[in-house]
Design a protein around this motif. Sequence first.
Motif, PDB file in Angstrom:
ATOM      1  N   TYR A 122       0.809  -1.225   0.000  1.00 51.39           N
ATOM      2  CA  TYR A 122       0.000   0.000   0.000  1.00 51.39           C
ATOM      3  C   TYR A 122       0.839   1.269   0.000  1.00 51.39           C
ATOM      4  O   TYR A 122       0.506   2.243  -0.690  1.00 51.39           O
ATOM      5  CB  TYR A 122      -0.997  -0.027   1.157  1.00 51.39           C
ATOM      6  CG  TYR A 122      -2.022  -1.115   0.966  1.00 51.39           C
ATOM      7  CD1 TYR A 122      -2.871  -1.100  -0.132  1.00 51.39           C
ATOM      8  CD2 TYR A 122      -2.102  -2.194   1.839  1.00 51.39           C
ATOM      9  CE1 TYR A 122      -3.785  -2.117  -0.345  1.00 51.39           C
ATOM     10  CE2 TYR A 122      -3.017  -3.216   1.640  1.00 51.39           C
ATOM     11  CZ  TYR A 122      -3.858  -3.169   0.539  1.00 51.39           C
ATOM     12  OH  TYR A 122      -4.759  -4.185   0.322  1.00 51.39           O
ATOM     13  N   ASN A 164       2.343   1.246  -3.750  1.00 52.45           N
ATOM     14  CA  ASN A 164       1.479   1.290  -4.929  1.00 52.45           C
ATOM     15  C   ASN A 164       0.241   2.173  -4.819  1.00 52.45           C
ATOM     16  O   ASN A 164      -0.370   2.490  -5.848  1.00 52.45           O
ATOM     17  CB  ASN A 164       1.035  -0.135  -5.278  1.00 52.45           C
ATOM     18  CG  ASN A 164       2.200  -1.021  -5.666  1.00 52.45           C
ATOM     19  OD1 ASN A 164       2.978  -0.681  -6.545  1.00 52.45           O
ATOM     20  ND2 ASN A 164       2.344  -2.160  -4.987  1.00 52.45           N
ATOM     21  N   TYR A 165      -0.129   2.588  -3.596  1.00 59.71           N
ATOM     22  CA  TYR A 165      -1.360   3.362  -3.430  1.00 59.71           C
ATOM     23  C   TYR A 165      -1.176   4.662  -2.649  1.00 59.71           C
ATOM     24  O   TYR A 165      -2.085   5.488  -2.622  1.00 59.71           O
ATOM     25  CB  TYR A 165      -2.424   2.507  -2.722  1.00 59.71           C
ATOM     26  CG  TYR A 165      -2.841   1.291  -3.511  1.00 59.71           C
ATOM     27  CD1 TYR A 165      -3.897   1.360  -4.418  1.00 59.71           C
ATOM     28  CD2 TYR A 165      -2.185   0.076  -3.365  1.00 59.71           C
ATOM     29  CE1 TYR A 165      -4.283   0.246  -5.149  1.00 59.71           C
ATOM     30  CE2 TYR A 165      -2.553  -1.051  -4.093  1.00 59.71           C
ATOM     31  CZ  TYR A 165      -3.609  -0.952  -4.986  1.00 59.71           C
ATOM     32  OH  TYR A 165      -3.983  -2.053  -5.715  1.00 59.71           O
ATOM     33  N   SER A 193       3.749   8.362  -4.004  1.00 57.79           N
ATOM     34  CA  SER A 193       4.742   7.304  -4.175  1.00 57.79           C
ATOM     35  C   SER A 193       5.121   7.177  -5.652  1.00 57.79           C
ATOM     36  O   SER A 193       4.245   7.197  -6.526  1.00 57.79           O
ATOM     37  CB  SER A 193       4.196   5.957  -3.683  1.00 57.79           C
ATOM     38  OG  SER A 193       5.034   4.892  -4.102  1.00 57.79           O
ATOM     39  N   ASN A 217       3.176   4.538  -7.414  1.00 55.93           N
ATOM     40  CA  ASN A 217       1.733   4.736  -7.546  1.00 55.93           C
ATOM     41  C   ASN A 217       1.476   5.284  -8.947  1.00 55.93           C
ATOM     42  O   ASN A 217       1.259   6.471  -9.148  1.00 55.93           O
ATOM     43  CB  ASN A 217       1.241   5.705  -6.468  1.00 55.93           C
ATOM     44  CG  ASN A 217      -0.259   5.929  -6.515  1.00 55.93           C
ATOM     45  OD1 ASN A 217      -0.936   5.461  -7.423  1.00 55.93           O
ATOM     46  ND2 ASN A 217      -0.787   6.664  -5.543  1.00 55.93           N
ATOM     47  N   CYS A 251      -4.881   9.331  -5.260  1.00 56.44           N
ATOM     48  CA  CYS A 251      -4.621   9.860  -3.923  1.00 56.44           C
ATOM     49  C   CYS A 251      -5.940  10.062  -3.189  1.00 56.44           C
ATOM     50  O   CYS A 251      -6.812  10.792  -3.663  1.00 56.44           O
ATOM     51  CB  CYS A 251      -3.856  11.189  -4.019  1.00 56.44           C
ATOM     52  SG  CYS A 251      -3.413  11.878  -2.398  1.00 56.44           S
ATOM     53  N   ARG A 268      -6.717   0.941  -8.861  1.00 56.65           N
ATOM     54  CA  ARG A 268      -5.778   0.159  -9.684  1.00 56.65           C
ATOM     55  C   ARG A 268      -6.417  -1.218  -9.807  1.00 56.65           C
ATOM     56  O   ARG A 268      -6.013  -2.151  -9.120  1.00 56.65           O
ATOM     57  CB  ARG A 268      -4.422   0.090  -8.971  1.00 56.65           C
ATOM     58  CG  ARG A 268      -3.273  -0.510  -9.780  1.00 56.65           C
ATOM     59  CD  ARG A 268      -2.023  -0.564  -8.889  1.00 56.65           C
ATOM     60  NE  ARG A 268      -0.809  -0.799  -9.612  1.00 56.65           N
ATOM     61  CZ  ARG A 268       0.342  -0.126  -9.409  1.00 56.65           C
ATOM     62  NH1 ARG A 268       0.382   0.832  -8.506  1.00 56.65           N
ATOM     63  NH2 ARG A 268       1.424  -0.411 -10.098  1.00 56.65           N
TER      64      ARG A 268
END
Length: 534
Positions: free
Chosen positions: A443, A446-447, A451, A454, A459, A496
Amino acid sequence: MRRSRIVAAALSALAVLAAASLASAETPKSGGHLNLMQREDLSQGFAVHETSTIATSFPSMPCFNNLVVFDQTKRAETVENLVGELAEKWSWQDNYRNLVFFLRRNVKWHDGQPFTSKDVKFTFDMLREAPDAPAKLRINPRKDWYTNVEAIEAADPYTVVFRLKRPQPGLLVMLASGYTPIYAAHVNPAAYRTGCIGTGPFKMKEWRKGEFVDYVKNPDYFMKGRPYLDSLRYVVIKERGTRTAALQAGQLDVSFPGETTKTAAEQLKKAVPQLVITPVAQAVSDNIIMNTKKAPFDNPKVRQAVSYAIDRRGLIQAVHQGGAVPGASMQPKPYGVWGLLEKDLAVLPGYGKPADMKARARKLLGEAGVSAQNPLRVEMATRAIAIYVDMASFVINELKQVGIEASLKQVETAQWHAMATRGDYQIGANLTGLGVDEPDANYYENYACGSPRNYSQYCSELVMKMIDQQSQELNPQKRLQMLATLQRQIEEEAARPILDWKLDYFTFWPYVKGLVPHDNIYNFGRMADVWRDK
């Protein structure tokens, strides 16, 4: 159906355990050479901390060591299966706010320099981009793994303390990933793009770009009697059919992790019955990335429509011939610890009846202003590798059925991750590997807002709060419940969209002993315990 899959997985796990027990009962032989499959050249050389691909991490594993690692002789990657490498022992203190490592003595880098706590501090100050870090990476895909680390203290040459801002039990597991090797403080990080100075069981002899990587045995390795093998060669073969033919003909001894499909495995077994083929999870998902900062995917309804349009189970059958399993953003059980159960997936986009899901997709597109008179045309980017293109082609056909016309754009590996990080795309058919089955690694990487990994630039203040809360939860059962809520939230928002979790049919010749594939392609392949019985 689900029960049969679980039974099959359990039988497979028992077979692996039995094979491991048999291997341990045999007396390993020293000497010999192995040829291992390499899917493509090393796009970042051996600079594991600057890469996000198995094509770099797998052939780098013999060169490096971690503080801790998952036991290379056991398939399951759990806290119970953590073993020390450069750390002999470790201890959590102050309610999971301080993690202390006691380091192994008399370890040498491949150039003869001694390994100390200075190297550990150097590595992690660089990774977390500390203000006083003595070195900086060109790209830093996993920086967000270490946002909770406040300081790294080298108390003495053989003691290192990770001081955390708040409790984070998952940090220890993240340190066991193949993506978390220790770099040498006296080596410029840029030098790893062209060579490798590690502490691992093998020393790099030669990297002939586009052809092979050669290793020789490290005579000063800290594990007495290891490695058993004299040398390794990772042979670069770009074309999928040629790779499989080379393995079948015995020109290669070992396959590449994540590369052998169910269909290929069946063909190999039919042609060469004695090959050892082990079905394992990859910890790699097929997923869709959509640039939330660019039209049309700045519109949540368009993103949701894409997610509803794609028939997950249809993809698993058509593209993977059953060699994948459905799941949300964490790898599902029994392969992972934190994934949703199948009954929980049924209510998510893309898991209901395909006709109903596609009708929902058309409705959402209509609400976003897409119609026959105003069609949506997009460019679908994907990596120029067969396993990416196969999935992308299926997705393009699914989108066409709801009114989205997508053209395929293939991108070479050397450009793919940089392009995705910049957000220089509309929509992409992507594969995401979890460097370790730990929610924080997934997390925050990738989320999390901002990042570099990401890729969708998604966001959400609510989601960030949920990520932080689960990260510091010390009760595993309570954390599991929090993660179920989080997984549903991000799938419903099409942050995603996860399409499936891929299986691998890892293959090698029977004379290869001591090589146990894991349910994660990124964390095995150190090769110290592998030997050749021929």
